[in-house]
Scaffold this motif. Structure first.
Motif, PDB file in Angstrom:
ATOM      1  N   SER A  15       0.823  -1.211   0.000  1.00 38.33           N
ATOM      2  CA  SER A  15       0.000   0.000   0.000  1.00 38.33           C
ATOM      3  C   SER A  15       0.856   1.259   0.000  1.00 38.33           C
ATOM      4  CB  SER A  15      -0.899  -0.006   1.232  1.00 38.33           C
ATOM      5  OG  SER A  15      -0.116  -0.004   2.399  1.00 38.33           O
ATOM      6  N   LEU A  16       2.034   1.180  -0.552  1.00 36.25           N
ATOM      7  CA  LEU A  16       2.958   2.296  -0.474  1.00 36.25           C
ATOM      8  C   LEU A  16       2.625   3.369  -1.498  1.00 36.25           C
ATOM      9  CD1 LEU A  16       6.188   0.189  -0.039  1.00 36.25           C
ATOM     10  CD2 LEU A  16       4.550   0.905   1.649  1.00 36.25           C
ATOM     11  N   ARG A  17       3.090   4.575  -1.191  1.00 38.43           N
ATOM     12  CA  ARG A  17       2.786   5.710  -2.048  1.00 38.43           C
ATOM     13  C   ARG A  17       3.889   5.945  -3.073  1.00 38.43           C
ATOM     14  NH1 ARG A  17       1.045   9.899   2.783  1.00 38.43           N
ATOM     15  NH2 ARG A  17      -0.810   8.777   3.454  1.00 38.43           N
ATOM     16  N   GLY A  18       3.528   6.413  -4.246  1.00 36.75           N
ATOM     17  CA  GLY A  18       4.497   6.742  -5.265  1.00 36.75           C
ATOM     18  C   GLY A  18       3.860   6.662  -6.638  1.00 36.75           C
ATOM     19  N   ARG A  19       4.534   7.227  -7.621  1.00 36.44           N
ATOM     20  CA  ARG A  19       3.978   7.239  -8.978  1.00 36.44           C
ATOM     21  C   ARG A  19       3.965   5.850  -9.588  1.00 36.44           C
ATOM     22  NH1 ARG A  19       7.145  11.154 -12.575  1.00 36.44           N
ATOM     23  NH2 ARG A  19       5.533  10.486 -14.035  1.00 36.44           N
ATOM     24  N   TRP A  20       4.958   5.030  -9.249  1.00 38.36           N
ATOM     25  CA  TRP A  20       5.064   3.672  -9.761  1.00 38.36           C
ATOM     26  C   TRP A  20       5.303   2.727  -8.587  1.00 38.36           C
ATOM     27  CZ3 TRP A  20       9.632   6.622 -11.688  1.00 38.36           C
ATOM     28  CH2 TRP A  20       9.256   7.546 -12.679  1.00 38.36           C
ATOM     29  N   THR A  21       5.087   1.452  -8.819  1.00 34.56           N
ATOM     30  CA  THR A  21       5.357   0.466  -7.779  1.00 34.56           C
ATOM     31  C   THR A  21       6.433  -0.478  -8.265  1.00 34.56           C
ATOM     32  OG1 THR A  21       3.064   0.601  -7.008  1.00 34.56           O
ATOM     33  CG2 THR A  21       4.348  -1.292  -6.288  1.00 34.56           C
ATOM     34  N   LEU A  22       7.487  -0.585  -7.488  1.00 36.83           N
ATOM     35  CA  LEU A  22       8.649  -1.380  -7.834  1.00 36.83           C
ATOM     36  C   LEU A  22       8.621  -2.710  -7.088  1.00 36.83           C
ATOM     37  CD1 LEU A  22      11.517  -1.583  -9.145  1.00 36.83           C
ATOM     38  CD2 LEU A  22      12.394  -0.510  -7.050  1.00 36.83           C
ATOM     39  N   TYR A  23       8.859  -3.786  -7.825  1.00 38.82           N
ATOM     40  CA  TYR A  23       8.993  -5.120  -7.256  1.00 38.82           C
ATOM     41  C   TYR A  23      10.369  -5.672  -7.616  1.00 38.82           C
ATOM     42  CZ  TYR A  23       3.891  -5.140  -6.654  1.00 38.82           C
ATOM     43  OH  TYR A  23       2.605  -4.840  -6.286  1.00 38.82           O
ATOM     44  N   ALA A  24      10.884  -6.544  -6.765  1.00 39.58           N
ATOM     45  CA  ALA A  24      12.124  -7.259  -7.057  1.00 39.58           C
ATOM     46  C   ALA A  24      11.898  -8.732  -6.758  1.00 39.58           C
ATOM     47  CB  ALA A  24      13.281  -6.695  -6.236  1.00 39.58           C
ATOM     48  N   VAL A  25      12.916  -9.545  -6.966  1.00 39.74           N
ATOM     49  CA  VAL A  25      12.781 -10.991  -6.783  1.00 39.74           C
ATOM     50  C   VAL A  25      13.574 -11.413  -5.560  1.00 39.74           C
ATOM     51  CG1 VAL A  25      13.190 -13.254  -7.824  1.00 39.74           C
ATOM     52  CG2 VAL A  25      12.473 -11.326  -9.262  1.00 39.74           C
ATOM     53  N   GLU A  26      12.963 -12.222  -4.716  1.00 44.60           N
ATOM     54  CA  GLU A  26      13.598 -12.703  -3.496  1.00 44.60           C
ATOM     55  C   GLU A  26      14.833 -13.539  -3.811  1.00 44.60           C
ATOM     56  OE1 GLU A  26      12.302 -15.345   0.435  1.00 44.60           O
ATOM     57  OE2 GLU A  26      11.197 -15.535  -1.452  1.00 44.60           O
ATOM     58  N   ARG A  27      15.915 -13.321  -3.063  1.00 45.76           N
ATOM     59  CA  ARG A  27      17.128 -14.112  -3.228  1.00 45.76           C
ATOM     60  C   ARG A  27      17.011 -15.447  -2.506  1.00 45.76           C
ATOM     61  NH1 ARG A  27      22.392 -10.585  -1.825  1.00 45.76           N
ATOM     62  NH2 ARG A  27      23.352 -12.626  -2.186  1.00 45.76           N
ATOM     63  N   ALA A  28      17.728 -16.425  -3.022  1.00 49.73           N
ATOM     64  CA  ALA A  28      17.776 -17.751  -2.386  1.00 49.73           C
ATOM     65  C   ALA A  28      18.987 -17.825  -1.473  1.00 49.73           C
ATOM     66  CB  ALA A  28      17.818 -18.837  -3.451  1.00 49.73           C
ATOM     67  N   ASP A  29      19.025 -16.956  -0.464  1.00 45.29           N
ATOM     68  CA  ASP A  29      20.160 -16.868   0.448  1.00 45.29           C
ATOM     69  C   ASP A  29      19.642 -16.880   1.879  1.00 45.29           C
ATOM     70  OD1 ASP A  29      22.664 -16.682  -1.025  1.00 45.29           O
ATOM     71  OD2 ASP A  29      21.858 -14.847  -1.890  1.00 45.29           O
ATOM     72  N   GLY A  30      20.553 -16.597   2.818  1.00 43.24           N
ATOM     73  CA  GLY A  30      20.180 -16.538   4.215  1.00 43.24           C
ATOM     74  C   GLY A  30      19.394 -15.287   4.551  1.00 43.24           C
ATOM     75  N   ALA A  31      18.976 -15.205   5.801  1.00 47.51           N
ATOM     76  CA  ALA A  31      18.148 -14.076   6.232  1.00 47.51           C
ATOM     77  C   ALA A  31      18.863 -12.745   6.064  1.00 47.51           C
ATOM     78  CB  ALA A  31      17.722 -14.270   7.681  1.00 47.51           C
ATOM     79  N   GLY A  32      20.173 -12.714   6.334  1.00 46.58           N
ATOM     80  CA  GLY A  32      20.902 -11.458   6.208  1.00 46.58           C
ATOM     81  C   GLY A  32      20.864 -10.912   4.801  1.00 46.58           C
ATOM     82  N   ALA A  33      21.173 -11.764   3.815  1.00 45.34           N
ATOM     83  CA  ALA A  33      21.184 -11.313   2.420  1.00 45.34           C
ATOM     84  C   ALA A  33      19.789 -10.933   1.953  1.00 45.34           C
ATOM     85  CB  ALA A  33      21.764 -12.412   1.533  1.00 45.34           C
ATOM     86  N   ARG A  34      18.777 -11.666   2.382  1.00 42.37           N
ATOM     87  CA  ARG A  34      17.416 -11.381   1.922  1.00 42.37           C
ATOM     88  C   ARG A  34      16.890 -10.076   2.505  1.00 42.37           C
ATOM     89  NH1 ARG A  34      15.209 -17.364   3.086  1.00 42.37           N
ATOM     90  NH2 ARG A  34      13.148 -16.610   2.429  1.00 42.37           N
TER      91      ARG A  34
END
Length: 329
Positions: A15-34
């Protein structure tokens, strides 16, 4: 409240505000990297005046170092519905980029993002892509952004304190010692390039104690079947308390609150380093440092002929500038 969140909604990411909504892909790493990825994508979205929609779930295991990644995300980011950070059913995308550099080039070239668009950037490691895409870590993680993280995280709440911390009165020094999957001859990347010798850490702590003679030093590490508890006896003999294979959030609470945090070459300690408002000692590797961190030399150790890891005057200057109480910010 995080700067990218709509205060009227409990859904932290969608529900974030902004002109566009950005998505990325989850890494297959540990909690720190993710979680490091999540913080950096949030910062990129904020820098570009975009909303952050979340990380598209790759449905990998949500357990890391004995802790649920959702629980870790809730603690670090202070979000009420951590599952929203990992999106299993994303909307149709208007624009799809194979990496951060391609996305940034498209913005610079023709601002090719229509209002209201859902944008996905499929980058395997955003932290490694920052330089080629023209981003500096400190330009993204601005003081205002970091303070928002610190205001939102649960790691500074008293109920998060590990059992040994409520009586903490001496200056706390937290040391992240990367062991576990990293060994001298080989590591998970095929070489021992992230294996920092014990002697380096001994010398770093010795130099810290010349500035903070009453420092209470706690070392955080893991064994993961490659190490035994006695492998850490050198730290115990030097009057450091060793914590092995502990809860992620207990380790991160200590690292985020420490008067001095000594990082490993690891995202595991970089996440609480982002939150730590005091003094951070950083070991050079591909994850870039923030301005104000003390950059330690690669060489030098206890009784070594190489350069000192850092100059004690640097730490004195940092501690003199730091007026934030250790326990809270």
């Amino acid at each position: 409240m995080l700067p990218w969140c709509d205060s009227s909604s409990s859904r932290a990411c969608t529900s974030l505000r902004g002109r566009w909504t950005l998505y990325a892909v989850e890494r297959a790493d540990g909690a720190g990297a993710r979680l490091q990825d999540a913080i950096l994508w949030m910062a990129i979205a904020a820098n570009l005046n975009m909303s952050f929609g979340g990380l598209i779930s790759t449905k990998i295991c949500n357990q890391s170092h004995g802790t649920d990644v959702f629980v870790a995300a809730a603690g670090v980011l202070g979000i009420s519905v951590p599952g929203d950070l990992f999106v299993e059913d994303p909307p149709p995308f208007d624009l799809d980029y194979r990496g951060l550099k391609d996305f940034r080039n498209a913005l610079v070239r023709d601002r090719a993002v229509p209002d209201g668009a859902h944008v996905v950037v499929r980058d395997r490691s955003v932290v490694a892509s920052l330089p080629a895409a023209g981003f500096r870590m400190s330009d993204l993680l601005t003081p205002r952004f970091l303070q928002s993280l610190r205001d939102s995280t649960a790691l500074f709440d008293d109920w998060m304190l590990p059992a040994w911390m409520p009586d903490q009165k001496l200056p706390l020094v937290a040391v992240h010692l990367r062991r576990g999957d990293v060994v001298a001859a080989n590591d998970s990347y095929g070489e021992g390039h992230r294996m920092t010798p014990d002697a380096w850490y001994y010398e770093v702590v010795r130099r810290i104690r010349t500035v903070l003679p009453d420092a209470d030093v706690h070392v955080f590490s893991s064994t993961e079947g490659n190490y035994a508890s006695q492998d850490f006896d050198g730290y115990r003999l030097r009057h450091m308390t060793v914590h092995l294979d502990g809860n992620i959030l207990d380790s991160w609470v200590a690292m985020a609150r420490a008067r001095v945090l000594v990082m490993a070459k690891s995202s595991f300690s970089q996440v609480p380093a982002f939150l730590n408002p005091h003094c951070v000692i950083y070991q050079p590797y591909w994850n870039m440092p923030l301005e104000g961190w003390i950059v330690a030399a690669r060489e030098g150790g206890e009784n070594a002929a190489g350069p000192a890891p850092f100059e004690t005057d640097e730490l004195k200057d940092c501690l003199d500038r730091d007026r934030t109480p250790q326990a809270r910010v």
